[in-house]
Write an enzyme that holds these catalytic residues in place. Structure first.
Site, PDB file in Angstrom:
ATOM      1  N   LYS A  51     -12.828 -22.753  -5.714  1.00 52.08           N
ATOM      2  CA  LYS A  51     -13.574 -22.991  -4.475  1.00 52.08           C
ATOM      3  C   LYS A  51     -12.715 -22.862  -3.217  1.00 52.08           C
ATOM      4  O   LYS A  51     -13.242 -22.633  -2.119  1.00 52.08           O
ATOM      5  CB  LYS A  51     -14.218 -24.372  -4.510  1.00 52.08           C
ATOM      6  CG  LYS A  51     -15.354 -24.519  -5.512  1.00 52.08           C
ATOM      7  CD  LYS A  51     -16.624 -23.869  -5.020  1.00 52.08           C
ATOM      8  CE  LYS A  51     -17.821 -24.240  -5.876  1.00 52.08           C
ATOM      9  NZ  LYS A  51     -19.084 -23.694  -5.355  1.00 52.08           N
ATOM     10  N   SER A 302     -12.828 -21.453 -14.158  1.00 54.24           N
ATOM     11  CA  SER A 302     -13.075 -21.706 -12.744  1.00 54.24           C
ATOM     12  C   SER A 302     -12.414 -22.960 -12.197  1.00 54.24           C
ATOM     13  O   SER A 302     -12.197 -23.063 -10.985  1.00 54.24           O
ATOM     14  CB  SER A 302     -14.583 -21.765 -12.486  1.00 54.24           C
ATOM     15  OG  SER A 302     -15.188 -22.728 -13.334  1.00 54.24           O
TER      16      SER A 302
END
Length: 316
Positions: A51, A302
């Site tokens: 992110k 991720s």
């Protein structure tokens, strides 16, 4: 609806240099030799998840005159940490709205980066974030529903294409769809013969249902909250769904038990700490082979932010 381009992603890559880490591709020697696997370990980012890329690109694009009023974000955890971290790097005040079911580890990490954290009921985070933006004149940095955020996440695809230009399959977690939209845009432009497949939990399989129906299919917030993969509980927006329909080959799902066991596999075989959301792509590789193209595969891990007690439980 205008989709982002690979040129947007190249521009994002320049903006995020020095903030996001260029993560390596890690070859896995413990997998099938006719289906070689590389891991893209975004858990090695400064905030433990991908992110940071989208947050950095979006904040770099805020006009100088607006920066003093700060930024606001809403997030289940990793985007919260990313915005808090990047805001501190840029010298901007940040307020982050998180749902009450956010793991304590992620809340504490967000506060540690200097952000104000506002905890709200699970259905109220966007409403409260919009109110704060209106009250403060701040800039909203959404977790996925913004071209700059999507382009930032797409820099992962640039790096995969540069490091493994003959890649044949890229597996990407999907929730709100910003990561998958960005990576698919880069891979389809630079490695057009490669397949891009999203992976989501069976208990939050709204993207798979939406693509099958040809339109967005709504799952309730509470239904999506059932999965252990807390970072994959969002639903695609109109913007991200437009990218997914155009540029993603398929979406497959994995079970809760497959996610749990793969966290342990990544820790013991790959020496990587992956949160459940980050483990879904490797879970698909290990348990959904019949549903996937064969060949040189990259699985995007991720993130790696999970409570210590949960990690102990999953390893036991």
């Amino acid at each position: 609806m205008d989709l982002i381009t690979v040129e947007d992603i190249h521009a994002a890559a320049e903006r995020i240099k020095g903030t996001a880490v260029r993560t390596p591709l890690l070859p896995c020697t413990w997998t099938e030799t006719d289906r070689p696997l590389w891991l893209k370990p975004e858990n090695l980012q400064p905030i433990g998840a991908f992110k940071i890329r989208g947050a950095a690109n979006a904040m770099a694009r805020i006009p100088a005159a607006d920066r003093a009023r700060g930024v606001v974000a809403y997030s289940s955890g990793n985007h919260a940490q990313a915005v808090a971290y990047v805001a501190r790097q840029f010298g901007l005040p940040a307020a982050i709205v998180v749902p009450e079911n956010t793991p304590v580890t992620k809340i504490e990490a967000t506060r540690a980066h200097g952000a104000e954290v506002v905890v709200v009921p699970i259905t109220d985070r966007e409403i409260v974030a919009e109110r704060l933006v209106a009250e403060r004149g701040a800039t909203l940095i959404p977790p996925f529903d913004h071209p700059d955020v999507i382009a930032g996440q797409g820099t992962i695809g640039l790096e995969i294409a540069a490091d493994l230009p003959d890649v044949e399959l890229v597996l990407v977690p999907v929730s709100g769809g910003g990561l998958l939209s960005g990576v698919a845009t880069a891979i389809k432009a630079l490695c057009p013969d490669a397949a891009v497949v999203g992976v989501e939990p069976e208990l939050a399989a709204d993207t798979a249902a939406s693509l099958a129906a040809g339109r967005r299919v709504e799952w309730s917030t509470h239904d999506r909250a059932r999965t252990i993969a807390d970072g994959l509980r969002a639903a695609p927006s109109e913007l991200t769904f437009a990218h997914l329909r155009e540029r993603v080959d398929a979406v497959v799902t994995v079970t809760e038990e497959e996610i749990r066991s793969t966290v342990a596999t990544l820790a013991t075989r790959a020496r990587l700490v992956a949160e459940p959301s980050g483990a879904v792509t490797t879970a698909a590789y290990l348990h959904r082979a019949a549903d996937l193209p064969r060949g040189r595969t990259v699985a995007v891990v991720s993130g790696g932010n999970l409570d210590r007690d949960l990690l102990v439980t999953l390893l036991s």
